[in-house]
Write a protein that holds these residues in place. Structure first.
Motif, PDB file in Angstrom:
ATOM      1  N   LEU A   1       0.848  -1.205   0.000  1.00  0.00           N
ATOM      2  CA  LEU A   1       0.000   0.000   0.000  1.00  0.00           C
ATOM      3  C   LEU A   1       0.879   1.248   0.000  1.00  0.00           C
ATOM      4  N   PHE A   2       1.946   1.217   0.783  1.00  0.00           N
ATOM      5  CA  PHE A   2       2.893   2.338   0.804  1.00  0.00           C
ATOM      6  C   PHE A   2       3.491   2.560  -0.585  1.00  0.00           C
ATOM      7  N   THR A   3       3.979   1.466  -1.181  1.00  0.00           N
ATOM      8  CA  THR A   3       4.626   1.563  -2.494  1.00  0.00           C
ATOM      9  C   THR A   3       3.637   2.049  -3.551  1.00  0.00           C
ATOM     10  N   ALA A   4       2.433   1.505  -3.475  1.00  0.00           N
ATOM     11  CA  ALA A   4       1.424   1.846  -4.475  1.00  0.00           C
ATOM     12  C   ALA A   4       0.941   3.282  -4.321  1.00  0.00           C
ATOM     13  N   ALA A   5       0.934   3.782  -3.094  1.00  0.00           N
ATOM     14  CA  ALA A   5       0.502   5.163  -2.890  1.00  0.00           C
ATOM     15  C   ALA A   5       1.415   6.092  -3.686  1.00  0.00           C
ATOM     16  N   LYS A   6       2.708   5.805  -3.659  1.00  0.00           N
ATOM     17  CA  LYS A   6       3.657   6.678  -4.374  1.00  0.00           C
ATOM     18  C   LYS A   6       3.548   6.491  -5.884  1.00  0.00           C
ATOM     19  N   THR A   7       3.474   5.240  -6.354  1.00  0.00           N
ATOM     20  CA  THR A   7       3.391   5.058  -7.810  1.00  0.00           C
ATOM     21  C   THR A   7       2.071   5.616  -8.337  1.00  0.00           C
TER      22      THR A   7
END
Lengths: 639, 251
Positions: free
Chosen positions: B176-182
């Protein structure tokens, strides 16, 4: 109390027409060729808007950068908490804005206590900041046509504030953090999180490094470089309760001050008018409600003193919308210092609301009626949620209660036009320096200044200094002597083993400063503070209790070191406030006011920057005269 | 108010750690959760016991530094609330409260309730940015962005990097963290040129750091104090898939 020193001049101040000075300085500043940049290292302490953007940009230019922050990640610096927005003279609204108007508003808002050249440069650079941030992917609020939205802020009659809902600081900081991350990945920046600068290394008259404590291992480490940049923020936490982060502290700038950097205008502190009132003795910090709320919220108190009725029970004609009454042309959008003092005065006469009568209403019922709840929620939703979480009240139904709180410090280390302190090679940017806001900062100008310094100004001016580098290796003696002092101090704090926690002593300092050096200052009160502070210092060194050791994570030890420096800085703040017998901006001396209670400046005697030199017995005052060639200082009027 | 706390104490990363019981009373319902711990810490210092270490900074719910597992819930019982914005009025009198650090392989405990989340920085460093060196930008109005895209990008960009998503995930995934940025960068026109490599690089780093895979259990979004939607992970997966077909194979 203090001694007089020689006047100081800004040796880098360019002359000529105001709007050509920055261009001129950029051209006259020497450049460093790319091959030499690779041979040089710059230390940047702090990773907020100023430090993060500076570290990233210096690395892009080719310097080796060592970056430090006390938090666990550079993304957490307190710039992140800025809510409302960032000013820029884009004039996208066609409402009469211009670089000159932003310059003028900022100079006037600062009550004519800032340098014309610096402020004009800030206004010029403001337009580039928005471009840069958009290119980085900062998700500013937009209109349906896809263009950027803006709003109004205090002290301005144009709409020039760009924003990302109530989280503008967060989004701008993440932009700078991401630029920094890219340089870390490229190997051009070495990042040191959870590392706190505790002293400055000066060798052969130049700032050449820092001594820092690794907060996880407790190791005292030394780092050397060709130049040092401090971007460590302000010192609002001297007051214990403020809107600053709990960790925000003055240690880096205070240590640099003790090593020879002059400290300018320490008494200029900003008390922000719209904060959530204190709820009890346990209060650990104060929370700001963005000034942007004053665009649509109306400030009022009951006309009758000690009126305990619930707000909705008080009919319209029994309410005093005092800002609209006193300042019809700016109304609820008067600058912060004026709004804060008005709130204090109205509460002092018994009209305040909420616990202890220390609060005024900020009411959105008109705006909700006019725009609809959805529109208000779209603009301010997260602020309303935050208010509800903290107070347990629903601001869509019940007016917010607000009260002023310490928010920002305009004072800071003295810097010249190049942002260089009086120690060669020591540069100071963002809130940590004193340069652009005079005696009062306008809303949405802190983000502007932090990013102007870090992205555009420092990277251009530091080259002129580094053109003489790389400098010879730092002498071992210079490094070890400072290192030893830092080690000794840690040992000394741990050895006191008294009976008062660092927070307990800090609270006492804060109360003292709020009472005597807060929104209203008087000779009598300041003299009391001047007696109390040395006693408190003694108390600290006899009674502070820090448990555990220095060999690992020890949050009490971190706090204690910071409190010791706040106590010393507090004394200088009081001396500065005492010596400046005029009122200006956020510095309000009870003895110097107009008939209707506004700040009364004394341009004849005080149109200068007070730059203090550290003296073990008494500080030394150096004055830098302020020259006004393009504006005429006037009594500020927002009526 | 009065509470019985069971707090995780651990001297350092090598210590095994244990839960220690403390009773606190005289707690005001208006105190924040961290202020309640402040009160306890002041007492511990008086009693000669080392105070409890916990991370915190802004105490306004935006810096992302605080984060505690409270009765098994990341950031406690309330939705969309960081630990610092949780107030004691949300608990009942005499309630037993267990307080633990985030537990995940890539977040080793440093001391007591403090964990090392620098693996999140490693993920961002591997591609969570737009390459736009200072000074290179065109006028801000040169490229209009539809309000919907700007709003959705903002929603994802609101992530504060606290790590609650990882702590709550049964797999210890940081998706979720990674996807928030992408998602934030991938929705903006400025983010398009690096969109696919960004997604691939960040996911690769995420996996290398020891975060678990996503199995769509949705615990992450349920505890996220900023309400980052699960949809972000869907967008990230689409980008990764596209990258696998469009970019040259990597080894």
């Amino acid at each position: 109390m203090y001694t007089e020193g020689a006047p100081i001049v800004d040796g880098k101040r360019p002359d000529g027409p105001l709007d050509e000075r920055w261009e001129k300085r950029r051209f006259s500043a020497r450049l460093v060729n790319p091959a030499n940049k690779r041979k040089m290292t710059v230390i940047v302490v702090g990773t907020g808007l100023a430090g993060g953007s500076a570290a990233a940009t210096l690395a892009e230019l080719g310097y080796n950068v060592l970056s430090f922050c006390y938090q666990d990640s550079p993304r957490r610096a307190h710039s992140i908490a800025a809510q409302g927005g960032i000013n820029a003279a884009k004039n996208y609204r066609n409402d009469g804005d211009s670089v000159f108007r932003l310059f003028y508003d900022t100079i006037k808002g600062g009550d004519f206590r800032a340098r014309e050249s610096n402020v004009h440069r800030l206004a010029e650079v403001s337009v580039e900041i928005i471009d840069q941030c958009v290119a980085q992917g900062v998700p500013f609020a937009r209109e349906y046509g896809g263009l950027l939205d803006t709003r109004s802020f205090g002290g301005a009659q144009v709409s020039r504030t760009f924003y990302a809902r109530g989280q503008t600081g967060q989004q701008l900081l993440l932009g700078a953090y991401q630029a920094l991350a890219r340089q870390i990945n490229a190997g051009r920046v070495k990042m040191h999180p959870r590392t706190e600068m505790l002293d400055l290394i000066v060798d052969d008259g130049r700032a050449r490094g820092i001594v820092a404590r690794d907060l996880v291992t407790g190791d005292i480490e030394t780092y050397t470089a060709d130049a040092v940049v401090l971007a460590t923020g302000g010192y609002g936490n001297t007051f214990y309760l403020s809107t600053n982060a709990k960790g925000s502290n003055a240690t880096a700038i205070w240590r640099a001050h003790k090593r020879g950097a002059l400290f300018a205008n320490p008494c200029y502190t900003q008390i922000h008018p719209t904060c959530i009132p204190v709820s009890g003795a346990h209060q650990s910090k104060l929370t700001l409600m963005s000034e942007s709320l004053r665009n649509d919220g109306r400030v009022w108190v009951p006309k009758a003193p000690k009126d305990n009725r619930a707000p909705h029970m008080i009919p319209e004609d029994e309410r005093d919308y005092y800002l609209e009454r006193m300042y019809p042309s700016f109304g609820n959008l008067v600058p912060r210092d004026i709004a804060s003092r008005a709130a204090k005065n109205i509460c002092d006469t018994g009209h305040g609301v909420g616990p202890g009568g220390l609060g005024v209403y900020l009411d959105f019922s008109d705006a909700i009626e006019r725009l609809g709840r959805d529109a208000v929620e779209a603009k301010y939703g997260n602020l309303f949620e935050m208010y509800a979480q903290i107070t347990g009240e629903n601001p869509y139904k019940v007016p917010m209660r607000i009260y002023p709180a310490v928010h920002y410090t305009m004072g800071g280390l003295w810097v010249d036009y190049d942002l260089q302190s009086t120690i060669p090679g020591l540069f100071v940017i963002g809130e940590a320096n004193f340069s652009d806001h005079g005696a009062n900062r306008l809303g949405a100008s802190a983000l502007m200044q932090g990013l102007a310094d870090g992205y555009f100004i420092l990277p251009n001016t530091i080259g002129d200094y580094l053109a003489d580098g790389p400098f010879p290796p730092v002498s071992q003696q210079a490094i070890t002597s400072v290192e030893q002092e830092v080690v000794d101090r840690v040992v000394r704090i741990l050895a006191v083993d008294g009976d008062r926690s660092p927070d307990d002593i800090h609270r006492e300092l804060g109360q003292l400063m709020w009472d005597y050096c807060g929104m209203e200052r008087s000779e009598e009160g300041l003299r009391k503070a001047l007696e109390a502070i040395p006693a408190l210092r003694k108390e600290f060194w006899q009674r502070v209790r820090v448990l555990g050791t220095g060999d690992g994570l020890n949050q009490s030890l971190e706090k204690a070191g910071r409190v010791a420096d706040f106590i010393d800085l507090a004394e200088l703040m009081v001396i500065d406030a005492l010596h400046r017998t005029e009122s200006c901006g956020g510095h309000f001396r009870a003895e110097s006011q107009t008939e209707d209670g506004e700040a009364l400046r004394d341009d004849e005697n005080f149109s200068y920057v007070a730059a203090w030199e550290y003296g073990p017995q008494q500080p030394v005052l150096h004055r830098e005269e302020l020259l006004f060639e393009n504006v005429t200082p006037s009594q500020r009027s927002y009526k | 108010m009065k509470f019985t706390l069971r707090v995780w104490r651990q001297d350092n990363q090598f210590d095994k750690g244990r839960l220690v019981m403390y009773v606190v009373d005289d707690i005001s319902p208006d105190m924040s959760f961290l202020e309640m711990l402040d009160v306890l810490n002041e007492r511990l210092i008086k009693d000669g016991e080392e105070p409890i270490a916990f991370d915190h900074d802004c105490r306004e719910g935006i810096c992302g530094m605080c984060g505690l597992m409270i009765n098994g819930n990341a950031h406690g019982p309330n939705k969309l609330t960081t630990t610092c914005q949780l107030h004691m009025r949300s608990f009942s009198e005499n309630e037993a409260i267990t307080i633990e650090p985030w537990r995940a392989k890539p977040f080793p405990v440093i001391k007591d309730l403090v964990v090392d989340r620098s693996s999140f920085d490693r993920i961002i460093e591997s591609g969570g940015y737009i390459s736009a060196p200072t000074g290179s930008a065109p006028d801000a109005h040169a490229v209009p962005v539809s309000k919907a895209d700007a709003d959705n990008a903002f929603e994802a960009a609101a992530c504060i990097g606290c790590g609650a998503c990882v702590a709550a995930c049964p797999n210890g995934s940081g998706m979720l963290f990674t996807a928030a940025k992408t998602t934030h960068l991938g929705l903006l026109p400025q983010g398009q040129p690096e969109r696919l490599t960004r997604a691939l690089d960040m996911v690769e780093t995420h996996d290398d750091l020891g975060f678990g895979g996503c199995t769509n259990s949705g615990e992450c979004t349920a505890v996220c104090p900023k309400g980052i939607p699960l949809e972000a992970i869907g967008r990230l997966n689409r980008d990764v898939l596209k990258a696998a077909t469009k970019l040259p194979a990597r080894h």
